[in-house]
Write a protein that holds these residues in place. Structure first.
Motif, PDB file in Angstrom:
ATOM      1  N   GLU A   1       1.741  17.016  -2.284  1.00 12.62           N
ATOM      2  CA  GLU A   1       1.473  16.563  -0.725  1.00 12.62           C
ATOM      3  C   GLU A   1       2.553  14.998  -0.646  1.00 12.62           C
ATOM      4  N   ALA A   2       3.020  14.957  -1.651  1.00 15.73           N
ATOM      5  CA  ALA A   2       3.519  13.088  -1.553  1.00 15.73           C
ATOM      6  C   ALA A   2       5.332  13.499  -0.700  1.00 15.73           C
ATOM      7  N   ASP A   3       5.458  11.845  -0.389  1.00 17.54           N
ATOM      8  CA  ASP A   3       6.739  10.990  -0.682  1.00 17.54           C
ATOM      9  C   ASP A   3       7.417  10.956  -1.913  1.00 17.54           C
ATOM     10  N   ILE A   4       8.780  10.698  -1.864  1.00 19.58           N
ATOM     11  CA  ILE A   4       9.445  10.442  -3.080  1.00 19.58           C
ATOM     12  C   ILE A   4       9.240  10.168  -3.312  1.00 19.58           C
ATOM     13  N   ALA A   5       8.937   8.244  -2.827  1.00 21.33           N
ATOM     14  CA  ALA A   5       8.161   7.288  -3.262  1.00 21.33           C
ATOM     15  C   ALA A   5       7.273   7.221  -4.010  1.00 21.33           C
TER      16      ALA A   5
ATOM     17  N   ASP B   1       4.787  10.867 -11.313  1.00 28.14           N
ATOM     18  CA  ASP B   1       5.087  11.867 -12.154  1.00 28.14           C
ATOM     19  C   ASP B   1       5.683  10.363 -13.527  1.00 28.14           C
ATOM     20  N   TYR B   2       5.122   9.252 -12.996  1.00 28.62           N
ATOM     21  CA  TYR B   2       5.382   8.359 -14.168  1.00 28.62           C
ATOM     22  C   TYR B   2       3.725   8.103 -14.787  1.00 28.62           C
ATOM     23  N   ALA B   3       2.224   8.347 -13.867  1.00 28.71           N
ATOM     24  CA  ALA B   3       0.682   8.926 -14.517  1.00 28.71           C
ATOM     25  C   ALA B   3       0.909  10.032 -15.038  1.00 28.71           C
ATOM     26  N   ILE B   4       1.647  11.284 -14.619  1.00 22.41           N
ATOM     27  CA  ILE B   4       1.362  12.047 -15.456  1.00 22.41           C
ATOM     28  C   ILE B   4       2.239  12.771 -16.812  1.00 22.41           C
ATOM     29  N   PHE B   5       3.166  11.861 -16.992  1.00 22.00           N
ATOM     30  CA  PHE B   5       3.881  12.213 -18.189  1.00 22.00           C
ATOM     31  C   PHE B   5       2.448  11.345 -19.218  1.00 22.00           C
ATOM     32  N   HIS B   6       2.815   9.861 -18.982  1.00 17.52           N
ATOM     33  CA  HIS B   6       1.507   9.602 -19.541  1.00 17.52           C
ATOM     34  C   HIS B   6       0.400  10.169 -19.964  1.00 17.52           C
TER      35      HIS B   6
ATOM     36  N   ASP C   1       1.050  -1.153  -0.154  1.00 20.34           N
ATOM     37  CA  ASP C   1       0.302   0.336  -0.049  1.00 20.34           C
ATOM     38  C   ASP C   1       0.915   1.697   0.098  1.00 20.34           C
ATOM     39  N   ARG C   2       2.084   1.228   0.728  1.00 18.44           N
ATOM     40  CA  ARG C   2       2.058   2.660   1.211  1.00 18.44           C
ATOM     41  C   ARG C   2       3.398   2.999  -0.745  1.00 18.44           C
ATOM     42  N   PHE C   3       3.566   1.672  -1.256  1.00 13.28           N
ATOM     43  CA  PHE C   3       4.481   1.691  -2.086  1.00 13.28           C
ATOM     44  C   PHE C   3       3.571   2.302  -3.831  1.00 13.28           C
ATOM     45  N   PHE C   4       2.668   0.872  -3.146  1.00  8.41           N
ATOM     46  CA  PHE C   4       2.502   1.378  -4.932  1.00  8.41           C
ATOM     47  C   PHE C   4       0.348   1.545  -4.766  1.00  8.41           C
TER      48      PHE C   4
END
Lengths: 175, 242
Positions: A135-139, A145-150, A26-29
């Motif tokens: 507001e997010a932590d670096i992970a 980032d990935y979602a935004i670039f897509h 949950d924390r990462f994904f």
């Protein structure tokens, strides 16, 4: 993303309990929806069946469960294979939008409006992710980032298609 | 009128209604009609992205909204002042005291340090030098540039230079900040740092922002976006209740 492979990957650094695995997942994904406990244990059972992990026996952890799980050599190989196999680009959305645009032109409807509506929908999602990212932590920043670039790739296609509508309209009319 | 043009705070902004409003704005350059009847309302404290392809008229729109250019037809009203009817001197006064500007590049004075660059608008407004430098220092800290105060623009990275430009634009507490492609010359990470710094400050101060950009990732920092196409904003897009 295949959640079973992500869970298997989370077990690679060290053995873990199902309870801790679920929270690590949950924390990462799980940016939008946490993983259900039932799904975690069902996945672990499948991973045992397939020889990717083993249960280490009964010992108490922080959570309610007693079993600790460890990855096998076969499991490590599977993770190595997974992370170094590139994914095919997903063209589902693009092809659907392409079809809508062509149909709109064929029935002489407002293709520009269709693209504007889709652009607004994409921008709305991008705004949502951008606000969450602030507001997010670096992970999680990396995930957003990935979602935004897509989303951006789709938006660029929408803009270019919008700029090419005149040419496309002529082409469709001639066929 | 002069008091309205030079007021430093946003205290007289009406509780309801837009802070900036364009109606049927037309702007021609020779035979070319760059704006062909633009309607747009911008609410106080709103961050608005103006998007559109190259040559769509979005920069011309910014210049008309900010009083840099006078429209050939239609009206632009800022905080109750019809700026389309002001003379050049009055518009200059308004820009200096009530509006802030950030551009894509080339905006810092090359021979002045970062802190001196930031203090320029304050000095032009009559603030004493010591006070201006103190406020400029405070803005450097706010934008995470505490160590860069004595550096010349050529010694700054692109992202640092742009944050200095943001500080310089905000140091006078403008009611509206206009940013024309503020991340256009930056890489993704520097662009993100500039936009985060900008948004932190304007949201805290309640500053209204108009960002001109063709970059959706930059536009996504805004509360909403409008598209300019062929000198127009599609109906219902620029004015909510029209």
């Amino acid at each position: 993303m295949e959640s079973s492979l992500a869970l298997l990957g989370l077990l690679c650094p060290q053995p873990s309990y199902g309870y801790d695995l679920k929270h690590a997942y949950d924390r990462f994904f799980a940016t939008r929806r946490p993983l259900a406990f039932g799904q975690v244990y069902a996945t672990l059972s499948r991973l045992i069946r397939d020889g990717f992990i083993v249960a280490l026996g009964e010992e108490a952890g922080d959570g309610p469960d007693r079993k600790r799980y460890a990855v096998t050599d076969q499991g490590r190989d599977r993770i190595g294979q997974w992370i170094f196999t590139p994914d095919p680009p997903n063209d589902h959305l693009q092809s659907n939008l392409f079809a809508k645009t062509i149909i709109a032109l064929l029935i002489e409807d407002d293709a520009e409006r269709l693209l504007d509506l889709q652009r607004a929908e994409h921008m709305s999602r991008m705004r949502e992710f951008t606000a969450l990212k602030r507001e997010a932590d670096i992970a999680h920043v990396l995930i957003y980032d990935y979602a935004i670039f897509h989303i951006e790739a789709d938006l660029r296609w929408i803009d270019l298609t919008s700029a090419r509508l005149l040419e496309l309209r002529k082409d469709v009319a001639q066929r | 009128m002069t008091a309205l043009l030079t007021r430093e705070t946003a205290q007289s902004i009406p509780a309801d209604g837009p802070i900036l409003s364009a109606r049927a704005v037309v702007k021609r350059f020779g035979q070319t009609e760059a704006l062909r009847g633009v309607d747009l309302d911008i609410e106080p404290g709103e961050v608005l992205a103006v998007m559109g392809p190259s040559g769509s008229g979005k920069s011309t729109l910014l210049h008309c909204l900010a009083g840099v250019l006078a429209p050939d037809d239609g009206s632009v009203v800022f905080d109750g002042i019809e700026i389309s009817r002001l003379n050049e001197r009055q518009r200059s006064l308004l820009r200096l005291n009530r509006l802030g500007f950030v551009f894509q590049f080339g905006q810092l004075l090359p021979d002045l340090t970062a802190v001196d660059n930031i203090s320029v608008p304050l000095l032009l407004s009559g603030v004493r030098r010591n006070e201006a430098l103190k406020r400029a220092d405070d803005w450097l800290e706010r934008l995470g540039l505490g160590d860069a105060g004595q550096k010349l623009p050529a010694e700054l990275s692109g992202g640092q230079a742009q944050r200095v430009a943001v500080a310089r634009a905000l140091v006078t507490n403008p009611t509206v900040l206009f940013a024309d492609e503020p991340t256009g010359s930056l890489d993704s990470l520097a662009a993100e740092q500039v936009m985060n710094a900008l948004l932190d400050q304007v949201k805290a101060a309640g500053t209204t922002v108009v960002i001109i950009t063709h970059d959706p990732r930059t536009a996504a920092y805004a509360d909403r976006e409008v598209i300019v196409r062929d000198g127009r904003i599609p109906a219902g897009n620029g004015v909510r209740s029209a």
